[in-house]
Design a protein around this motif. Structure first.
Motif, PDB file in Angstrom:
ATOM      1  N   VAL A  67       0.832  -1.199   0.000  1.00  9.51           N
ATOM      2  CA  VAL A  67       0.000   0.000   0.000  1.00  9.51           C
ATOM      3  C   VAL A  67       0.873   1.257   0.000  1.00  9.51           C
ATOM      4  N   ALA A  68       1.880   1.301   0.868  1.00 12.34           N
ATOM      5  CA  ALA A  68       2.739   2.484   0.950  1.00 12.34           C
ATOM      6  C   ALA A  68       3.505   2.713  -0.342  1.00 12.34           C
ATOM      7  N   ALA A  69       4.037   1.646  -0.924  1.00 14.06           N
ATOM      8  CA  ALA A  69       4.822   1.791  -2.155  1.00 14.06           C
ATOM      9  C   ALA A  69       3.966   2.302  -3.308  1.00 14.06           C
ATOM     10  N   ILE A  70       2.737   1.817  -3.414  1.00 12.63           N
ATOM     11  CA  ILE A  70       1.832   2.307  -4.464  1.00 12.63           C
ATOM     12  C   ILE A  70       1.400   3.732  -4.164  1.00 12.63           C
ATOM     13  N   PHE A  71       1.134   4.028  -2.897  1.00 15.09           N
ATOM     14  CA  PHE A  71       0.700   5.373  -2.523  1.00 15.09           C
ATOM     15  C   PHE A  71       1.758   6.416  -2.864  1.00 15.09           C
ATOM     16  N   ILE A  72       3.012   6.139  -2.548  1.00 15.82           N
ATOM     17  CA  ILE A  72       4.083   7.092  -2.834  1.00 15.82           C
ATOM     18  C   ILE A  72       4.247   7.273  -4.342  1.00 15.82           C
ATOM     19  N   ALA A  73       4.130   6.183  -5.081  1.00 20.59           N
ATOM     20  CA  ALA A  73       4.291   6.252  -6.540  1.00 20.59           C
ATOM     21  C   ALA A  73       3.176   7.037  -7.212  1.00 20.59           C
ATOM     22  N   THR A  74       1.968   6.973  -6.667  1.00 23.03           N
ATOM     23  CA  THR A  74       0.801   7.517  -7.374  1.00 23.03           C
ATOM     24  C   THR A  74       0.219   8.774  -6.735  1.00 23.03           C
ATOM     25  N   GLY A  75       0.892   9.346  -5.733  1.00 19.46           N
ATOM     26  CA  GLY A  75       0.446  10.615  -5.181  1.00 19.46           C
ATOM     27  C   GLY A  75      -0.705  10.527  -4.210  1.00 19.46           C
ATOM     28  N   GLN A  76      -0.846   9.374  -3.539  1.00 18.45           N
ATOM     29  CA  GLN A  76      -1.866   9.263  -2.505  1.00 18.45           C
ATOM     30  C   GLN A  76      -1.337   9.891  -1.208  1.00 18.45           C
ATOM     31  N   ASP A  77      -2.222  10.099  -0.257  1.00 18.22           N
ATOM     32  CA  ASP A  77      -1.808  10.593   1.057  1.00 18.22           C
ATOM     33  C   ASP A  77      -1.103   9.447   1.773  1.00 18.22           C
ATOM     34  N   GLU A  78       0.224   9.556   1.893  1.00 16.77           N
ATOM     35  CA  GLU A  78       1.005   8.421   2.384  1.00 16.77           C
ATOM     36  C   GLU A  78       0.654   8.034   3.816  1.00 16.77           C
ATOM     37  N   ALA A  79       0.106   8.960   4.598  1.00 16.78           N
ATOM     38  CA  ALA A  79      -0.272   8.624   5.973  1.00 16.78           C
ATOM     39  C   ALA A  79      -1.390   7.590   6.015  1.00 16.78           C
ATOM     40  N   HIS A  80      -2.158   7.480   4.946  1.00 19.15           N
ATOM     41  CA  HIS A  80      -3.235   6.496   4.907  1.00 19.15           C
ATOM     42  C   HIS A  80      -2.734   5.071   4.698  1.00 19.15           C
ATOM     43  N   ALA A  81      -1.430   4.908   4.586  1.00 22.49           N
ATOM     44  CA  ALA A  81      -0.882   3.549   4.620  1.00 22.49           C
ATOM     45  C   ALA A  81      -1.185   2.900   5.965  1.00 22.49           C
ATOM     46  N   VAL A  82      -1.354   3.718   7.005  1.00 17.76           N
ATOM     47  CA  VAL A  82      -1.758   3.196   8.314  1.00 17.76           C
ATOM     48  C   VAL A  82      -3.095   2.478   8.201  1.00 17.76           C
ATOM     49  N   ASP A  83      -4.071   3.134   7.575  1.00 23.31           N
ATOM     50  CA  ASP A  83      -5.393   2.527   7.401  1.00 23.31           C
ATOM     51  C   ASP A  83      -5.297   1.257   6.557  1.00 23.31           C
ATOM     52  N   GLY A  84      -4.494   1.338   5.493  1.00 22.20           N
ATOM     53  CA  GLY A  84      -4.367   0.195   4.587  1.00 22.20           C
ATOM     54  C   GLY A  84      -3.649  -0.990   5.191  1.00 22.20           C
ATOM     55  N   SER A  85      -2.999  -0.775   6.340  1.00 14.10           N
ATOM     56  CA  SER A  85      -2.235  -1.863   6.963  1.00 14.10           C
ATOM     57  C   SER A  85      -3.091  -2.774   7.822  1.00 14.10           C
ATOM     58  N   THR A  86      -4.340  -2.401   8.071  1.00 12.99           N
ATOM     59  CA  THR A  86      -5.136  -3.118   9.071  1.00 12.99           C
ATOM     60  C   THR A  86      -6.060  -4.177   8.470  1.00 12.99           C
ATOM     61  N   GLY A  87      -5.655  -4.754   7.336  1.00 16.53           N
ATOM     62  CA  GLY A  87      -6.492  -5.738   6.674  1.00 16.53           C
ATOM     63  C   GLY A  87      -6.238  -7.163   7.142  1.00 16.53           C
ATOM     64  N   TYR A  88      -6.901  -8.082   6.462  1.00 12.44           N
ATOM     65  CA  TYR A  88      -6.860  -9.500   6.824  1.00 12.44           C
ATOM     66  C   TYR A  88      -6.409 -10.338   5.626  1.00 12.44           C
ATOM     67  N   THR A  89      -5.590 -11.341   5.905  1.00 12.69           N
ATOM     68  CA  THR A  89      -5.178 -12.306   4.888  1.00 12.69           C
ATOM     69  C   THR A  89      -5.623 -13.691   5.327  1.00 12.69           C
ATOM     70  N   THR A  90      -6.266 -14.418   4.421  1.00 14.17           N
ATOM     71  CA  THR A  90      -6.640 -15.804   4.708  1.00 14.17           C
ATOM     72  C   THR A  90      -6.021 -16.715   3.661  1.00 14.17           C
ATOM     73  N   MET A  91      -5.645 -17.906   4.085  1.00 15.29           N
ATOM     74  CA  MET A  91      -5.131 -18.936   3.174  1.00 15.29           C
ATOM     75  C   MET A  91      -5.594 -20.291   3.675  1.00 15.29           C
ATOM     76  N   GLU A  92      -6.053 -21.143   2.751  1.00 19.62           N
ATOM     77  CA  GLU A  92      -6.495 -22.481   3.120  1.00 19.62           C
ATOM     78  C   GLU A  92      -6.332 -23.424   1.928  1.00 19.62           C
ATOM     79  N   VAL A  93      -6.254 -24.688   2.246  1.00 14.54           N
ATOM     80  CA  VAL A  93      -6.127 -25.705   1.211  1.00 14.54           C
ATOM     81  C   VAL A  93      -7.526 -26.102   0.754  1.00 14.54           C
ATOM     82  N   THR A  94      -7.754 -26.103  -0.552  1.00 18.03           N
ATOM     83  CA  THR A  94      -9.071 -26.455  -1.083  1.00 18.03           C
ATOM     84  C   THR A  94      -9.264 -27.967  -1.090  1.00 18.03           C
ATOM     85  N   GLU A  95     -10.467 -28.392  -1.383  1.00 15.15           N
ATOM     86  CA  GLU A  95     -10.764 -29.826  -1.452  1.00 15.15           C
ATOM     87  C   GLU A  95      -9.931 -30.520  -2.521  1.00 15.15           C
TER      88      GLU A  95
END
Length: 410
Positions: free
Chosen positions: A299-327
């Motif tokens: 998020v931070a690397a894209i934000f800096i490259a594209t002119g986003q408000d870099e402080a919002h990388a804080v908000d973008g950091s609070t997500g969830y990742t899931t991984m599981e093996v399918t049937e």
């Protein structure tokens, strides 16, 4: 302006006769010259040699008008490219090359590997779950009882408040006002559709206009602050994770076992275990808001490259990742980003180098209809975050994290 005049101004700044923010008054508003004056004065005041800060191609006059104060130059951050990344969204469809501005070695290579994995697996499927930018003023009422009466009044007058707020903007639309009562305090969380803008300035101006009208019509309600922190802006927050802020986006992919083994050098079982024990159990043990490997990196690397408000990388950091093996024994992976604050107009998106990065993605400027460019951009960002998560979790599962950094000389 000739060299003699510039030197005279530099000398006066050094002596304190002219303040940094006053220099434009003596350069006929020319921020290019004023930037040079400030930089030279700072060299003499600090003893630092600033030859590289003075080498840039962006328009200082435009930047000083919209993006920066007391400009002395520009910092250059290396920009790398990852991709192609195949995305199937409601707004983003096709292959994208993702610009990443970072000084962290191995990051671009890692995201690039994730992009390749996703593309070879048929692409990431992405959807925007919710879209709304918020601002939450805090009001003080005479008592808690009066606070509840005030909330009822706000609900009854929503249409009037909406009309007043929207009078300040051509594109912004007030969607909702959520009430939070703490004692005799009332926090009104205004939520707006800001179309292609990230929209913080837009919603702040619109909300302040609404606040003025509310105070006039309801004298018992005194606004203490136009932002009461229930927005929640640029801070990690469970409220944003539950209610969403900006764009709430989910991206998913199913990676065949043979691709996991060939490209990621591990197995679906090993990745699912690392994700469970690191991203879920480890994050819970640490009391994290957001359970993921490194959403903020991408998020931070894209934000800096594209002119986003870099402080919002804080908000973008609070997500969830899931991984599981399918049937079928393959790997299912997803990322959910509850608060992704992005835009393709306004803010730093007009700075020349950042606009070029948005053009690489095909989302620069306003969309037709308004809002589609920012939504497309948000979907691509989520897919890129998914690529980063796949690659890092795989490196950890394979025991290759240190090896990758040593190999790339970092």
């Amino acid at each position: 302006m000739d060299e003699k005049k510039i030197e005279e101004l530099v000398s006066k700044v050094v002596k304190g006769e002219i303040k940094f923010h006053e220099v434009e008054k003596y350069t006929d508003g020319d921020s290019e010259v004023a930037t040079e004056v400030r930089r030279r004065a700072l060299e003499r005041l600090t003893g630092a040699k600033l030859e590289h800060l003075g080498k840039y191609t962006i328009d200082a006059n435009r930047a000083m008008d919209k993006n920066i104060e007391n400009m002395i130059g520009a910092v250059q951050v290396p920009v790398g490219i990852a991709g192609p990344l195949l995305v199937h969204g409601e707004y983003a469809e096709g292959e994208y090359y993702v610009p990443l501005a970072t000084t962290e070695g191995a990051l671009v290579a890692s995201v690039n590997r994730g992009c390749s994995t996703i593309t070879d697996s048929g692409g990431a499927h992405v959807r925007i779950v919710r879209d709304g930018m918020t601002r939450a003023p805090v009001f003080k009422l005479p008592s808690a009882r009066k606070a509840l009466e005030f909330c009822e009044w706000v609900r009854k007058h929503f249409d009037d408040i909406k009309e007043v707020a929207e009078s300040t903007t051509r594109h912004g639309e007030l969607l909702d006002i959520q009430e939070f009562v703490v004692g005799r305090h009332v926090f009104l969380r205004f939520e707006f559709d800001t179309k292609d803008a990230m929209g913080m300035n837009m919603v702040t101006i619109a909300t302040e206009e609404a606040v003025n009208w509310i105070e006039e019509k309801y004298p018992d309600a005194k606004c203490v602050s136009a932002s009461g922190n229930v927005c929640v802006d640029k801070k990690p927050s469970w409220l944003n994770n539950v209610l969403g802020r900006g764009r709430t986006v989910v991206a998913e992919v199913e990676v065949p076992r043979d691709i996991v083994e060939e490209k990621l050098k591990t197995t679906p079982e090993a990745m699912a275990e690392v994700n469970y024990r690191k991203n879920l159990v480890g994050s819970a043990a640490a009391g994290n808001i957001g359970f993921n490997a490194h959403h903020a990196n991408i998020v931070a690397a894209i934000f800096i490259a594209t002119g986003q408000d870099e402080a919002h990388a804080v908000d973008g950091s609070t997500g969830y990742t899931t991984m599981e093996v399918t049937e079928d024994g393959d790997l299912y992976a997803s990322v959910t980003i509850p608060s992704l604050n992005v835009g393709t107009v306004g803010g730093g998106t007009g700075v020349e180098t950042q606009r070029e990065c948005l053009e690489i993605l095909g989302v620069a400027g306003g969309g037709n209809p308004p809002g589609v460019n920012a939504k497309e951009f948000a979907e691509v960002v989520a897919a890129a975050v998914l690529a980063g998560e796949l690659s890092l979790v795989a490196a950890l599962a394979a025991g290759h994290l240190g090896k990758a950094h040593r190999l790339l000389g970092r």
